[in-house]
Write a protein that holds these residues in place. Structure first.
Motif, PDB file in Angstrom:
ATOM      1  N   HIS A   9      -3.100  -7.439   3.266  1.00  0.00           N
ATOM      2  CA  HIS A   9      -2.559  -6.299   2.516  1.00  0.00           C
ATOM      3  C   HIS A   9      -3.535  -5.836   1.441  1.00  0.00           C
ATOM      4  N   PHE A  10      -4.106  -6.774   0.693  1.00  0.00           N
ATOM      5  CA  PHE A  10      -5.010  -6.376  -0.383  1.00  0.00           C
ATOM      6  C   PHE A  10      -6.347  -5.874   0.164  1.00  0.00           C
ATOM      7  N   MET A  11      -6.811  -6.445   1.270  1.00  0.00           N
ATOM      8  CA  MET A  11      -8.031  -5.929   1.881  1.00  0.00           C
ATOM      9  C   MET A  11      -7.805  -4.529   2.441  1.00  0.00           C
ATOM     10  N   SER A  12      -6.634  -4.302   3.020  1.00  0.00           N
ATOM     11  CA  SER A  12      -6.311  -2.966   3.534  1.00  0.00           C
ATOM     12  C   SER A  12      -6.233  -1.951   2.398  1.00  0.00           C
ATOM     13  N   SER A  13      -5.675  -2.376   1.281  1.00  0.00           N
ATOM     14  CA  SER A  13      -5.614  -1.486   0.117  1.00  0.00           C
ATOM     15  C   SER A  13      -7.014  -1.141  -0.375  1.00  0.00           C
ATOM     16  N   ALA A  14      -7.894  -2.151  -0.431  1.00  0.00           N
ATOM     17  CA  ALA A  14      -9.275  -1.902  -0.857  1.00  0.00           C
ATOM     18  C   ALA A  14      -9.986  -0.973   0.117  1.00  0.00           C
ATOM     19  N   LEU A  15      -9.712  -1.146   1.421  1.00  0.00           N
ATOM     20  CA  LEU A  15     -10.344  -0.287   2.432  1.00  0.00           C
ATOM     21  C   LEU A  15      -9.877   1.155   2.302  1.00  0.00           C
ATOM     22  N   ALA A  16      -8.573   1.355   2.110  1.00  0.00           N
ATOM     23  CA  ALA A  16      -8.038   2.714   1.944  1.00  0.00           C
ATOM     24  C   ALA A  16      -8.653   3.394   0.730  1.00  0.00           C
ATOM     25  N   GLU A 124       0.471 -12.668 -12.721  1.00  0.00           N
ATOM     26  CA  GLU A 124       0.947 -11.281 -12.716  1.00  0.00           C
ATOM     27  C   GLU A 124       0.473 -10.571 -13.985  1.00  0.00           C
ATOM     28  N   THR A 125      -0.778 -10.195 -14.013  1.00  0.00           N
ATOM     29  CA  THR A 125      -1.352  -9.467 -15.141  1.00  0.00           C
ATOM     30  C   THR A 125      -1.951  -8.170 -14.620  1.00  0.00           C
ATOM     31  N   TYR A 126      -2.746  -7.536 -15.441  1.00  0.00           N
ATOM     32  CA  TYR A 126      -3.405  -6.303 -15.014  1.00  0.00           C
ATOM     33  C   TYR A 126      -4.397  -6.561 -13.882  1.00  0.00           C
ATOM     34  N   MET A 127      -4.760  -7.825 -13.652  1.00  0.00           N
ATOM     35  CA  MET A 127      -5.652  -8.153 -12.537  1.00  0.00           C
ATOM     36  C   MET A 127      -4.883  -8.454 -11.256  1.00  0.00           C
ATOM     37  N   GLY A 128      -3.555  -8.347 -11.309  1.00  0.00           N
ATOM     38  CA  GLY A 128      -2.733  -8.540 -10.132  1.00  0.00           C
ATOM     39  C   GLY A 128      -2.304  -7.211  -9.542  1.00  0.00           C
ATOM     40  N   PRO A 129      -1.173  -7.176  -8.832  1.00  0.00           N
ATOM     41  CA  PRO A 129      -0.680  -5.923  -8.245  1.00  0.00           C
ATOM     42  C   PRO A 129      -0.480  -4.813  -9.264  1.00  0.00           C
ATOM     43  N   VAL A 130      -0.112  -5.184 -10.493  1.00  0.00           N
ATOM     44  CA  VAL A 130       0.092  -4.167 -11.532  1.00  0.00           C
ATOM     45  C   VAL A 130      -1.190  -3.369 -11.763  1.00  0.00           C
ATOM     46  N   GLY A 131      -2.330  -4.049 -11.719  1.00  0.00           N
ATOM     47  CA  GLY A 131      -3.600  -3.350 -11.901  1.00  0.00           C
ATOM     48  C   GLY A 131      -3.859  -2.322 -10.820  1.00  0.00           C
ATOM     49  N   VAL A 132      -3.526  -2.673  -9.565  1.00  0.00           N
ATOM     50  CA  VAL A 132      -3.689  -1.718  -8.463  1.00  0.00           C
ATOM     51  C   VAL A 132      -2.745  -0.539  -8.649  1.00  0.00           C
ATOM     52  N   SER A 196      -4.867   7.153  -1.986  1.00  0.00           N
ATOM     53  CA  SER A 196      -4.539   6.414  -3.212  1.00  0.00           C
ATOM     54  C   SER A 196      -3.080   5.962  -3.187  1.00  0.00           C
ATOM     55  N   LEU A 197      -2.204   6.821  -2.695  1.00  0.00           N
ATOM     56  CA  LEU A 197      -0.794   6.463  -2.582  1.00  0.00           C
ATOM     57  C   LEU A 197      -0.583   5.404  -1.497  1.00  0.00           C
ATOM     58  N   ILE A 198      -1.360   5.492  -0.417  1.00  0.00           N
ATOM     59  CA  ILE A 198      -1.270   4.475   0.635  1.00  0.00           C
ATOM     60  C   ILE A 198      -1.688   3.111   0.099  1.00  0.00           C
ATOM     61  N   ALA A 199      -2.719   3.087  -0.745  1.00  0.00           N
ATOM     62  CA  ALA A 199      -3.155   1.824  -1.353  1.00  0.00           C
ATOM     63  C   ALA A 199      -2.023   1.193  -2.158  1.00  0.00           C
ATOM     64  N   ILE A 200      -1.284   2.027  -2.882  1.00  0.00           N
ATOM     65  CA  ILE A 200      -0.136   1.525  -3.647  1.00  0.00           C
ATOM     66  C   ILE A 200       0.943   1.011  -2.709  1.00  0.00           C
ATOM     67  N   ILE A 203       0.327  -2.512  -1.235  1.00  0.00           N
ATOM     68  CA  ILE A 203       0.584  -3.608  -2.176  1.00  0.00           C
ATOM     69  C   ILE A 203       2.083  -3.748  -2.426  1.00  0.00           C
ATOM     70  N   TYR A 204       2.765  -2.631  -2.555  1.00  0.00           N
ATOM     71  CA  TYR A 204       4.213  -2.688  -2.791  1.00  0.00           C
ATOM     72  C   TYR A 204       4.934  -3.335  -1.608  1.00  0.00           C
ATOM     73  N   THR A 205       4.484  -3.002  -0.400  1.00  0.00           N
ATOM     74  CA  THR A 205       5.103  -3.596   0.791  1.00  0.00           C
ATOM     75  C   THR A 205       4.976  -5.113   0.773  1.00  0.00           C
ATOM     76  N   TYR A 206       3.783  -5.608   0.424  1.00  0.00           N
ATOM     77  CA  TYR A 206       3.596  -7.057   0.343  1.00  0.00           C
ATOM     78  C   TYR A 206       4.455  -7.669  -0.753  1.00  0.00           C
ATOM     79  N   GLU A 207       4.451  -7.038  -1.928  1.00  0.00           N
ATOM     80  CA  GLU A 207       5.222  -7.568  -3.057  1.00  0.00           C
ATOM     81  C   GLU A 207       6.719  -7.591  -2.745  1.00  0.00           C
ATOM     82  N   HIS A 208       7.200  -6.536  -2.112  1.00  0.00           N
ATOM     83  CA  HIS A 208       8.625  -6.478  -1.767  1.00  0.00           C
ATOM     84  C   HIS A 208       8.985  -7.564  -0.751  1.00  0.00           C
ATOM     85  N   ALA A 209       8.114  -7.766   0.255  1.00  0.00           N
ATOM     86  CA  ALA A 209       8.372  -8.807   1.259  1.00  0.00           C
ATOM     87  C   ALA A 209       8.335 -10.195   0.628  1.00  0.00           C
TER      88      ALA A 209
END
Length: 231
Positions: A9-16, A124-132, A196-200, A203-209
């Motif tokens: 999920h995070f690699m896909s977000s970085a790729l997008a 869970e800091t700014y270096m986690g999903p919140v940062g993305v 940019s919205l797809i990147a979000i 990450i949200y999909t992973y966090e929700h799961a």
């Protein structure tokens, strides 16, 4: 080490986000708008000439045909040409460029944070999903503002007329029938926003799961009889 699912999920977000950076980087060097106008000498009502202005963010080309007397093709720098002539256009053009630079900066931060999360398990800091979320959201919002500001600059100011008046060899002219057509550079901002919205969303999909799975793991304990939970 993070799970395979988190890494994907995070690699896909970085790729997008990386693809979006490539698009906006190319778009900043491409043509953004083409404006055409009818042209006539100031003391004439016969519009027998025309002017075509093609702009990138930084420079442009004006092609004149019988405007006002003869034709010519001239190249120019956008902001230096507008400086001292059309203040509103200079400000809006400068804002567009600055906001696009900020978009690239926030996208770069989003890529770094996504890559960091793909190989580690930060808190869970700014270096986690919140940062993305923050970086990609800012990128998307600023890019939408860019789309609006550029259209306003092209349609609601005298930017194009200023370019024509500078290159009419000192002869006063009258202009009418301004028509502008957005070019590839402008339209590339749209997929940038979408990516940019797809990147979000990734990450949200992973966090929700992950949150759902955690709640399901806790549910048997919460539903157990009271006498069993005491032992």
């Amino acid at each position: 080490m993070p799970s395979t699912k988190k890494t994907l999920h995070f690699m896909s977000s970085a790729l997008a986000t990386s693809i979006s950076v490539g698009l906006i980087g190319y778009g900043m060097s491409a043509q953004w708008v083409k404006t055409t106008m009818e042209c006539a000498q100031e003391n004439s009502d016969y519009y027998n000439g025309s002017a075509v202005i093609t702009l990138t963010l930084f420079d442009g080309i004006i092609e004149r045909a019988s405007c006002p007397l003869f034709g010519a093709t001239d190249k120019f720098q956008v902001i230096p040409t507008l400086a001292g002539r059309e203040i509103a256009s200079v400000v809006l053009q400068g804002l567009v460029i600055c906001l696009l630079a900020l978009c690239l900066l926030f996208s770069a931060c989003s890529i770094l944070i996504s890559l960091y999360n793909s190989v580690s398990n930060p808190y869970e800091t700014y270096m986690g999903p919140v940062g993305v979320y923050i970086c990609s959201s800012l990128s998307a919002c600023l890019s939408v503002i860019v789309l609006i500001l550029f259209v306003v600059n092209v349609t609601a100011t005298n930017m194009a007329e200023t370019f024509v008046e500078k290159y009419t060899e000192g002869v006063p002219v009258k202009l009418k029938g301004k028509a502008s057509e957005m070019q590839v550079g402008y339209y590339l901002v749209i997929p940038y926003t979408v990516l940019s919205l797809i990147a979000i969303a990734l990450i949200y999909t992973y966090e929700h799961a992950a949150y759902t799975r955690k709640k399901e793991q806790q549910k048997p304990t919460e539903d157990a009889p009271m006498d069993l939970t005491m032992y």
